[in-house]
Enzyme design. Structure first.
Site, PDB file in Angstrom:
ATOM      1  N   GLU A 251      -2.347   0.903  12.141  1.00  0.00           N
ATOM      2  CA  GLU A 251      -1.607  -0.040  12.823  1.00  0.00           C
ATOM      3  C   GLU A 251       0.067   0.801  13.014  1.00  0.00           C
ATOM      4  O   GLU A 251       0.648   0.626  13.779  1.00  0.00           O
ATOM      5  CB  GLU A 251      -1.370  -1.521  12.075  1.00  0.00           C
ATOM      6  CG  GLU A 251      -2.577  -2.235  12.174  1.00  0.00           C
ATOM      7  CD  GLU A 251      -2.276  -3.618  11.753  1.00  0.00           C
ATOM      8  OE1 GLU A 251      -0.960  -4.120  11.661  1.00  0.00           O
ATOM      9  OE2 GLU A 251      -2.919  -4.493  11.937  1.00  0.00           O
ATOM     10  N   GLU A 252       0.313   1.386  11.653  1.00  0.00           N
ATOM     11  CA  GLU A 252       1.452   2.074  11.650  1.00  0.00           C
ATOM     12  C   GLU A 252       1.479   3.220  12.815  1.00  0.00           C
ATOM     13  O   GLU A 252       2.566   3.299  13.643  1.00  0.00           O
ATOM     14  CB  GLU A 252       1.977   2.636  10.441  1.00  0.00           C
ATOM     15  CG  GLU A 252       3.080   3.708  10.237  1.00  0.00           C
ATOM     16  CD  GLU A 252       3.393   3.956   9.042  1.00  0.00           C
ATOM     17  OE1 GLU A 252       4.289   5.173   8.789  1.00  0.00           O
ATOM     18  OE2 GLU A 252       2.709   3.726   7.914  1.00  0.00           O
ATOM     19  N   ARG A 253       0.649   3.757  12.895  1.00  0.00           N
ATOM     20  CA  ARG A 253       0.512   5.179  13.778  1.00  0.00           C
ATOM     21  C   ARG A 253       0.327   4.581  15.222  1.00  0.00           C
ATOM     22  O   ARG A 253       1.062   5.242  16.221  1.00  0.00           O
ATOM     23  CB  ARG A 253      -0.726   5.905  13.630  1.00  0.00           C
ATOM     24  CG  ARG A 253      -0.395   6.586  12.281  1.00  0.00           C
ATOM     25  CD  ARG A 253      -1.803   7.199  11.600  1.00  0.00           C
ATOM     26  NE  ARG A 253      -1.297   7.952  10.147  1.00  0.00           N
ATOM     27  CZ  ARG A 253      -2.122   8.394   9.360  1.00  0.00           C
ATOM     28  NH1 ARG A 253      -3.493   8.243   9.508  1.00  0.00           N
ATOM     29  NH2 ARG A 253      -1.732   8.835   8.176  1.00  0.00           N
TER      30      ARG A 253
END
Length: 389
Positions: free
Chosen positions: A241-243
């Site tokens: 999700e962060e990427r």
């Protein structure tokens, strides 16, 4: 993936909020090298912006992850990189594992106030000797009765100077470095936590970044997210999700660089002609926009697969890699067309030039993304995707 009327309404509402509550203060926050996270997050929480894809029972909107991507894209309208990054830490880096694997009690105590904006969160993975090599962390959480006793340090921690709690990755047992880790929610006011120093950076200046020390910090074992020993896996899932979020968030900033450069190149005259009339200039700007739109298509495809429950590790890594590369190429190319004006501190393109450089480092360096992609391709020596040739 196609944005619907609802997606576009969310983006318009976020843009309106940015114009009223964020951009008028960005220069002040950049100068101060910090922004009032608690105050801003409470305002965002009131609008429902901090939990668009989080469960309704904890105050979220319960929408699918495409709305988080839309939110990330809209936050690119902020005239700096530090503030949207801090928001992304709150919504898509410190809270996904808690929302997915945390107990009901833990989510009510920590997730709900993060969604409402009444608590600021940070995520503790990187250490002075372990950045992209997540498995190499040294911070320990030793069992003592019903508690964990935590010792170690975390570095490059966004929001840490203002955070109310940290989603901490620590070694909770001996054995394989991939199965000996757990994610633990640790209140930042716990005895034994000290902020070593505020780290000055070449960009992302409005975002506070700290070095945190843990000296016999005691927290109850019930603060562990999910199962013991699954922390590395949970963190890898959070990274997806962060990427995707980081790649989505970078695109509007790149488009801003291109649009501002077009505007300036129409005004600037060189050798008795508008700069924009030079074929090299307008061709290059067209090429840059094409690259950004290719990144957008990749991010949207990864998001669509993620919503369908598919493994997006490879595509998310590709999106992160491409976003990092473009975040260097786009502002660098645009800055050149500004000439001396581009080499000034307050120029918006030079600010993105500084801020965007982090994209190739934070959340896993370019080289780590390349290694992941090679593994999925079956060409990384000694390592192949499960089931691969």
């Amino acid at each position: 993936m196609q944005f619907t009327h609802e997606h576009n309404e969310l983006k318009r509402n976020v843009k309106r909020f940015i114009d009223n509550e964020i951009n008028p203060f960005v220069d002040e926050w950049e100068e101060a090298e910090i922004f009032p996270a608690g105050e801003l997050f409470r305002k965002m929480g009131e609008q429902g912006f901090l939990g668009v894809s989080k469960p309704v029972e904890y105050g979220g909107l319960g929408l699918d992850y495409s709305y988080s991507v839309a939110m990330a894209e809209a936050l690119g309208h902020i005239k700096c990189g530090g503030v949207p990054m801090a928001i992304g830490v709150q919504t898509d880096m410190a809270t996904p594992a808690l929302a997915r694997f945390g107990s009901d009690a833990l989510r009510r105590e920590f997730l709900a106030p993060a969604i409402s904006g009444h608590a600021v969160a940070c995520v503790g993975v990187s250490e002075p000797g372990a950045g992209s090599d997540v498995a190499a962390i040294k911070t320990t959480a030793r069992k003592d009765g019903d508690d964990y006793i935590i010792n170690g340090s975390k570095m490059w921690i966004t929001n840490s100077l203002q955070a109310d709690w940290i989603c901490l990755l620590a070694n909770t047992s001996e054995g394989s470095r991939y199965t000996n880790k757990s994610l633990i929610v640790v209140p930042m006011k716990a005895k034994g936590i000290t902020i070593g120093k505020k780290i000055r950076k070449i960009g992302m200046n409005s975002s506070d970044t700290g070095l945190i020390h843990f000296d016999d910090v005691r927290v109850p074992q019930r603060n562990r997210i999910g199962e013991e020993g699954q922390g590395f896996i949970y963190q890898m899932l959070q990274f997806q999700e962060e990427r995707m979020w980081g790649a989505a968030n970078s695109m509007q900033g790149m488009m801003n660089c291109i649009d501002l450069t077009i505007e300036y190149a129409r005004e600037r005259r060189v050798f008795d002609m508008q700069l924009i009339e030079n074929q090299w200039v307008h061709f290059k700007l067209a090429e840059l926009k094409t690259e950004v739109e290719c990144l957008r298509a990749l991010v949207h495809r990864a998001c669509e697969m993620y919503i369908a429950g598919q493994d997006v590790t490879e595509l998310a890594s590709m999106a992160k890699l491409k976003a990092g590369r473009l975040a260097r190429v786009v502002p660098d190319t645009c800055l050149q067309f500004w000439g001396g004006m581009g080499y000034t501190w307050d120029n918006p393109v030079s600010r993105f030039f500084r801020d965007g450089r982090l994209t190739s480092i934070g959340g896993g360096a370019d080289e780590v993304m390349l290694g992941i992609i090679c593994k999925y391709m079956g060409i990384l020596p000694g390592k192949r995707k499960a089931g691969g040739a």
